[in-house]
Design a protein around this motif. Structure first.
Motif, PDB file in Angstrom:
ATOM      1  N   SER A  17       0.468  55.350  24.334  1.00 40.02           N
ATOM      2  CA  SER A  17       0.822  54.377  25.361  1.00 40.02           C
ATOM      3  C   SER A  17       2.318  54.442  25.685  1.00 40.02           C
ATOM      4  CB  SER A  17       0.419  52.978  24.881  1.00 40.02           C
ATOM      5  OG  SER A  17       1.132  52.005  25.558  1.00 40.02           O
ATOM      6  N   GLY A  18       3.148  54.631  24.613  1.00 40.48           N
ATOM      7  CA  GLY A  18       4.600  54.756  24.810  1.00 40.48           C
ATOM      8  C   GLY A  18       4.931  55.965  25.670  1.00 40.48           C
ATOM      9  N   LYS A  20       2.920  57.425  27.795  1.00 43.42           N
ATOM     10  CA  LYS A  20       2.437  57.156  29.158  1.00 43.42           C
ATOM     11  C   LYS A  20       3.428  56.260  29.898  1.00 43.42           C
ATOM     12  CE  LYS A  20      -2.580  57.543  28.884  1.00 43.42           C
ATOM     13  NZ  LYS A  20      -3.821  56.757  28.782  1.00 43.42           N
ATOM     14  N   ASP A  21       3.930  55.240  29.178  1.00 49.17           N
ATOM     15  CA  ASP A  21       4.916  54.334  29.776  1.00 49.17           C
ATOM     16  C   ASP A  21       6.160  55.105  30.223  1.00 49.17           C
ATOM     17  OD1 ASP A  21       3.267  52.256  29.308  1.00 49.17           O
ATOM     18  OD2 ASP A  21       4.479  51.279  27.760  1.00 49.17           O
ATOM     19  N   ALA A  22       6.621  55.993  29.322  1.00 51.60           N
ATOM     20  CA  ALA A  22       7.838  56.772  29.626  1.00 51.60           C
ATOM     21  C   ALA A  22       7.609  57.660  30.843  1.00 51.60           C
ATOM     22  CB  ALA A  22       8.238  57.601  28.422  1.00 51.60           C
ATOM     23  N   PHE A  24       5.438  57.218  33.269  1.00 55.12           N
ATOM     24  CA  PHE A  24       5.343  56.378  34.465  1.00 55.12           C
ATOM     25  C   PHE A  24       6.732  55.868  34.881  1.00 55.12           C
ATOM     26  CE2 PHE A  24       4.467  52.325  36.665  1.00 55.12           C
ATOM     27  CZ  PHE A  24       3.669  52.817  37.695  1.00 55.12           C
ATOM     28  N   PHE A  25       7.506  55.425  33.883  1.00 52.93           N
ATOM     29  CA  PHE A  25       8.850  54.890  34.144  1.00 52.93           C
ATOM     30  C   PHE A  25       9.728  55.938  34.840  1.00 52.93           C
ATOM     31  CE2 PHE A  25      13.245  54.566  32.506  1.00 52.93           C
ATOM     32  CZ  PHE A  25      13.592  53.316  32.973  1.00 52.93           C
ATOM     33  N   LEU A  28       8.611  56.825  38.394  1.00 55.57           N
ATOM     34  CA  LEU A  28       9.031  55.839  39.408  1.00 55.57           C
ATOM     35  C   LEU A  28      10.477  56.073  39.834  1.00 55.57           C
ATOM     36  CD1 LEU A  28       7.649  52.356  38.225  1.00 55.57           C
ATOM     37  CD2 LEU A  28       6.763  53.786  40.035  1.00 55.57           C
ATOM     38  N   LEU A  29      11.285  56.525  38.879  1.00 48.50           N
ATOM     39  CA  LEU A  29      12.732  56.578  39.149  1.00 48.50           C
ATOM     40  C   LEU A  29      13.246  57.940  39.597  1.00 48.50           C
ATOM     41  CD1 LEU A  29      14.149  54.366  36.266  1.00 48.50           C
ATOM     42  CD2 LEU A  29      13.960  53.771  38.660  1.00 48.50           C
ATOM     43  N   PRO A  32      14.272  58.216  43.534  1.00 47.69           N
ATOM     44  CA  PRO A  32      15.462  57.407  43.868  1.00 47.69           C
ATOM     45  C   PRO A  32      16.736  57.894  43.175  1.00 47.69           C
ATOM     46  CG  PRO A  32      13.615  55.973  43.424  1.00 47.69           C
ATOM     47  CD  PRO A  32      13.176  57.361  43.076  1.00 47.69           C
ATOM     48  N   VAL A  33      16.599  58.370  41.924  1.00 47.37           N
ATOM     49  CA  VAL A  33      17.794  58.860  41.215  1.00 47.37           C
ATOM     50  C   VAL A  33      18.303  60.143  41.879  1.00 47.37           C
ATOM     51  CG1 VAL A  33      18.618  59.829  39.023  1.00 47.37           C
ATOM     52  CG2 VAL A  33      17.299  57.706  39.025  1.00 47.37           C
ATOM     53  N   GLN A  35      17.949  60.876  44.993  1.00 46.23           N
ATOM     54  CA  GLN A  35      18.579  60.426  46.240  1.00 46.23           C
ATOM     55  C   GLN A  35      19.995  59.926  45.944  1.00 46.23           C
ATOM     56  OE1 GLN A  35      19.717  57.629  47.834  1.00 46.23           O
ATOM     57  NE2 GLN A  35      19.178  57.886  49.983  1.00 46.23           N
ATOM     58  N   PHE A  36      20.138  59.168  44.840  1.00 44.89           N
ATOM     59  CA  PHE A  36      21.447  58.632  44.454  1.00 44.89           C
ATOM     60  C   PHE A  36      22.427  59.775  44.136  1.00 44.89           C
ATOM     61  CE2 PHE A  36      24.109  57.461  40.751  1.00 44.89           C
ATOM     62  CZ  PHE A  36      24.940  56.543  41.362  1.00 44.89           C
TER      63      PHE A  36
ATOM     64  N   VAL B 109      11.987  51.168  47.879  1.00 43.26           N
ATOM     65  CA  VAL B 109      12.749  51.838  46.815  1.00 43.26           C
ATOM     66  C   VAL B 109      13.469  50.840  45.890  1.00 43.26           C
ATOM     67  CG1 VAL B 109      14.627  53.478  46.346  1.00 43.26           C
ATOM     68  CG2 VAL B 109      12.893  54.019  48.043  1.00 43.26           C
ATOM     69  N   VAL B 112      10.675  49.088  43.745  1.00 42.15           N
ATOM     70  CA  VAL B 112      10.064  49.907  42.687  1.00 42.15           C
ATOM     71  C   VAL B 112      11.070  50.167  41.557  1.00 42.15           C
ATOM     72  CG1 VAL B 112       9.182  52.231  42.236  1.00 42.15           C
ATOM     73  CG2 VAL B 112       8.320  50.937  44.173  1.00 42.15           C
ATOM     74  N   CYS B 113      12.318  50.457  41.932  1.00 41.65           N
ATOM     75  CA  CYS B 113      13.338  50.722  40.897  1.00 41.65           C
ATOM     76  C   CYS B 113      13.597  49.457  40.077  1.00 41.65           C
ATOM     77  CB  CYS B 113      14.640  51.200  41.528  1.00 41.65           C
ATOM     78  SG  CYS B 113      14.485  52.813  42.240  1.00 41.65           S
ATOM     79  N   TYR B 120      10.244  47.723  31.955  1.00 39.73           N
ATOM     80  CA  TYR B 120      10.137  48.716  30.876  1.00 39.73           C
ATOM     81  C   TYR B 120      11.402  48.689  30.045  1.00 39.73           C
ATOM     82  CZ  TYR B 120       5.973  50.432  33.135  1.00 39.73           C
ATOM     83  OH  TYR B 120       4.721  50.517  33.680  1.00 39.73           O
ATOM     84  N   PHE B 122      13.401  50.687  28.537  1.00 43.39           N
ATOM     85  CA  PHE B 122      14.083  51.967  28.308  1.00 43.39           C
ATOM     86  C   PHE B 122      15.562  51.798  28.640  1.00 43.39           C
ATOM     87  CE2 PHE B 122       9.718  53.420  29.227  1.00 43.39           C
ATOM     88  CZ  PHE B 122       9.485  54.179  28.093  1.00 43.39           C
ATOM     89  N   ALA B 168      16.638  55.480  51.632  1.00 40.77           N
ATOM     90  CA  ALA B 168      15.763  55.243  50.465  1.00 40.77           C
ATOM     91  C   ALA B 168      16.580  55.140  49.179  1.00 40.77           C
ATOM     92  CB  ALA B 168      14.725  56.355  50.376  1.00 40.77           C
ATOM     93  N   PHE B 170      18.510  52.629  46.055  1.00 41.09           N
ATOM     94  CA  PHE B 170      18.319  51.348  45.354  1.00 41.09           C
ATOM     95  C   PHE B 170      19.634  50.580  45.223  1.00 41.09           C
ATOM     96  CE2 PHE B 170      18.933  54.759  42.285  1.00 41.09           C
ATOM     97  CZ  PHE B 170      19.942  54.270  41.471  1.00 41.09           C
ATOM     98  N   ASN B 200      -0.734  51.951  33.955  1.00 44.33           N
ATOM     99  CA  ASN B 200       0.580  51.472  34.425  1.00 44.33           C
ATOM    100  C   ASN B 200       0.620  51.222  35.931  1.00 44.33           C
ATOM    101  OD1 ASN B 200       2.413  51.269  32.153  1.00 44.33           O
ATOM    102  ND2 ASN B 200       1.986  53.449  31.855  1.00 44.33           N
TER     103      ASN B 200
END
Lengths: 317, 297
Positions: A17-18, A20-22, A24-25, A28-29, A32-33, A35-36, B109, B112-113, B120, B122, B168, B170, B200
């Motif tokens: 599960s950990g 899977k969480d990682a 998914f986390f 998601l990012l 956007p990261v 793009q940043f 964006v 979601v971020c 989470y 992390f 897009a 954050f 998730n």
């Protein structure tokens, strides 16, 4: 035995599960990261590099300066000798910032307090304070420009006032345009501040306000001693955010005039940078100089932010 | 009920509130007078307007819809580097594509971020939060030329369908808003959904996002109004795709070509009406407390 087996099963399930969480986390990012990294880190890094480059029209690209790496920075200081009144631009920007802080923030807090205390026509006023943020700024500026030139200036002419050009009170080379545009800018900028301050005031405990009322405090004392300390972080955020505007705020001059040359009486630093980067045949040549100019302004703005922050800390103590 | 009414009637009239009331009335009048003047003028013919300019103390007496009809027909613009003009429908279509795509990007964006950073545990989530705070506090001046050059290199410059990528990000106040909402929702919801076998993605979409749906809607609306009204970004980045803002900006710089000030104001009203109607329809939502999402205590 069963317990041990179950414990092992649970642990492996947790690990799964950990993971899977990682997954998914980070899924998601990741975009956007990316793009940043491209549009913030790389753009700003490229802007720093650009301040040491020049535009080579034969190669249609930016190349590093070889003879004098700091030529663009020298160019920033030589802008004055080329006829640009940098001092006047800085003064206009400073006046604009001070007026936003003093004549923008203080009335916005008082208006918000009026709305927060739900006094007569508070919803009506809230709507009208927010209205300029909804109406397209180009509509407001066009109507205001027409109204000031064709109506007010014309009426003044009827009463014997003369103007040098047909732009009347809004002639960019006159002494009247800057104060009028400044007042107009502040007049239509209350909306977002009022929205944020009323939200911040809603977080102030009503029992505190009631207690001070029972103690016989007047409204102005409640505002100063109970509500204002509660919203101080929001006020601080607004003032700190406005420092960036010291170098970027163009006071809607672009809406009013588009690009005009040599109008130091009304121009701000933000307007100058903006109009230098405007689409045009020779704009690429200006980019390195603007990047160097922007870098100098960023350093000053960061210094100003630290200064204001320290000032607030002292005030809070 | 009686006590409440008497409390209301016995509310002291503070001198501060009297002064603020008067100032706010003046504010509304000063804001409305030019707008009403503009609305009147938009119905005045060019000749009647010329007469009015000679005698500004007397308002014109004859009004018609001609400026709106002519304004609608003249609402054409030749994009940079093109030989053909685009009409109002093409411009409106481009505006819709620009406003909707950028608003979606600028809403989804940060949402979601913020969800990832808030729900989470992390360390990288905390890094993301820190980045937002730091970038909001540190002003970067004069990076516009560099941004244009980077957009050109990536093929996003003057590309209506890909321009949303630039929006897009954050790095906005909305990230903090969503973060506070998601942080306020108890983790028990996620754990219960996990025990029931939800993955998730299902937890995010079906369990947690509904709590923030109202705020997502308001943020989307605020972004949409912002992008619809914007002309500066398309003016710089989308020269071949004029949106209503850039078209109106061009008209305002050359108003004499387009029937003068009355017709120009009429043209602006034509494209501003949809957004004003939208804002009036949702005005209560727009001005409500944005952080009213999440769990109510």
């Amino acid at each position: 035995m069963t317990k041990a087996l179950l414990g092992g099963y649970n642990r492996s399930n947790k690990v799964k599960s950990g993971t899977k969480d990682a997954i998914f986390f980070y899924a998601l990012l990741i975009l956007p990261v990316l793009q940043f990294i491209i549009f913030y880190i790389y753009v700003n890094f490229n802007s720093i590099l650009m301040s040491f480059q020049r535009y080579d029209s034969t190669q249609a690209s930016f190349v590093f300066l070889t003879d004098n790496a700091f030529k663009n920075f020298q160019g920033v200081f030589e802008l004055t000798s080329l006829g640009l009144d940098l001092g006047r631009l800085a003064l206009n920007s400073l006046i604009l910032w001070l007026c936003i802080v003093i004549f923008g923030t203080i009335p916005a807090i008082i208006f918000s307090y009026y709305i927060y205390r739900k006094r007569a026509l508070c919803h009506f006023f809230k709507f009208f304070l927010f209205l300029p943020s909804i109406i397209p700024s180009i509509l407001l500026t066009t109507i205001f420009k027409g109204f000031m030139i064709d109506c007010i200036s014309n009426i003044m002419q009827v009463f014997g006032v003369t103007f040098k050009t047909s732009n009347g009170l809004l002639d960019p080379y006159s002494n009247t345009a800057f104060p009028i545009l400044l007042a107009y800018y502040i007049w239509i900028s209350f909306g977002s501040q009022v929205l944020f301050y009323t939200n911040a005031m809603a977080q102030v405990s009503p029992s505190l306000v009631e207690a001070s009322q029972l103690d016989g405090c007047g409204e102005s004392r409640i505002l100063l001693h109970v509500v204002l300390p509660g919203i101080l972080p929001t006020v601080k955020t607004f003032i700190i955010a406005s420092i960036a505007g010291l170098f970027t705020n163009q006071m809607m001059l672009f809406n009013f005039y588009g690009v005009i040359d040599n109008a130091p009486r009304i121009a701000t630093i933000g307007y100058f940078i903006y109009s230098m980067a405007a689409p045009g045949p020779s704009n690429y040549d200006n980019y390195p100089l603007m990047a160097a100019f922007g870098l100098c302004c960023s350093v000053l703005a960061i210094g100003a932010i630290f200064g204001i922050n320290q000032l607030f800390k002292r005030f809070e103590k | 009920m009686m006590r409440r009414e008497s409390a209301k009637t016995h509310r002291k009239t503070s001198p501060l509130f009297v002064i603020v009331f008067v100032v706010l009335i003046i504010y509304v009048v000063v804001l409305l007078v030019p707008l009403i003047w503009g609305l009147f003028i938009s119905f005045v013919s060019r000749d009647a307007y010329s007469e009015y300019l000679h005698n500004p103390l007397v308002l014109p007496t004859s009004y018609s819809f001609m400026n709106y009809i002519n304004g609608f027909n003249d609402f054409n613009i030749k994009p940079v580097g093109s030989y053909t003009e685009q009409n109002i429908f093409e411009i409106l279509g481009q505006t819709l594509i620009y406003s909707i795509s950028c608003s979606l990007a600028a809403t989804i964006v940060p949402c979601v971020c913020a969800y990832a950073a808030a729900r989470y545990n992390f360390k990288f989530g905390k890094v993301i939060y820190g980045i937002v705070i730091v970038t909001m506090a540190i002003p970067i001046v004069g990076n516009l030329p560099s941004e244009i050059v980077v957009a050109q290199r990536l093929g996003i410059f003057d590309n209506l369908w890909l321009f949303w990528i630039m929006k897009a990000n954050f790095l906005s106040i909305y990230f903090l808003l969503f973060h506070s909402i998601f942080k306020g929702i108890p983790m028990a919801y996620t754990e219960a959904a996990k025990i029931d076998g939800a993955g998730n993605f299902k937890i995010m979409i079906n369990c947690i996002m509904p709590f923030a749906l109202g705020t997502i809607g308001i943020v989307f609306l605020l972004n949409f109004i912002n992008f619809w009204n914007d002309y500066q970004i398309p003016y710089y980045y989308l020269p071949s795709y004029p949106v209503v803002g850039t078209a109106v900006f061009n008209f305002s710089l050359h108003s004499e070509k387009f029937g003068g000030i009355p017709q120009l104001i009429a043209m602006i009203f034509i494209v501003a009406i949809p957004i004003i109607a939208l804002a009036i329809a949702f005005n209560k939502k727009l001005m409500s407390n944005l952080s009213d999402g999440g769990i109510k205590e």
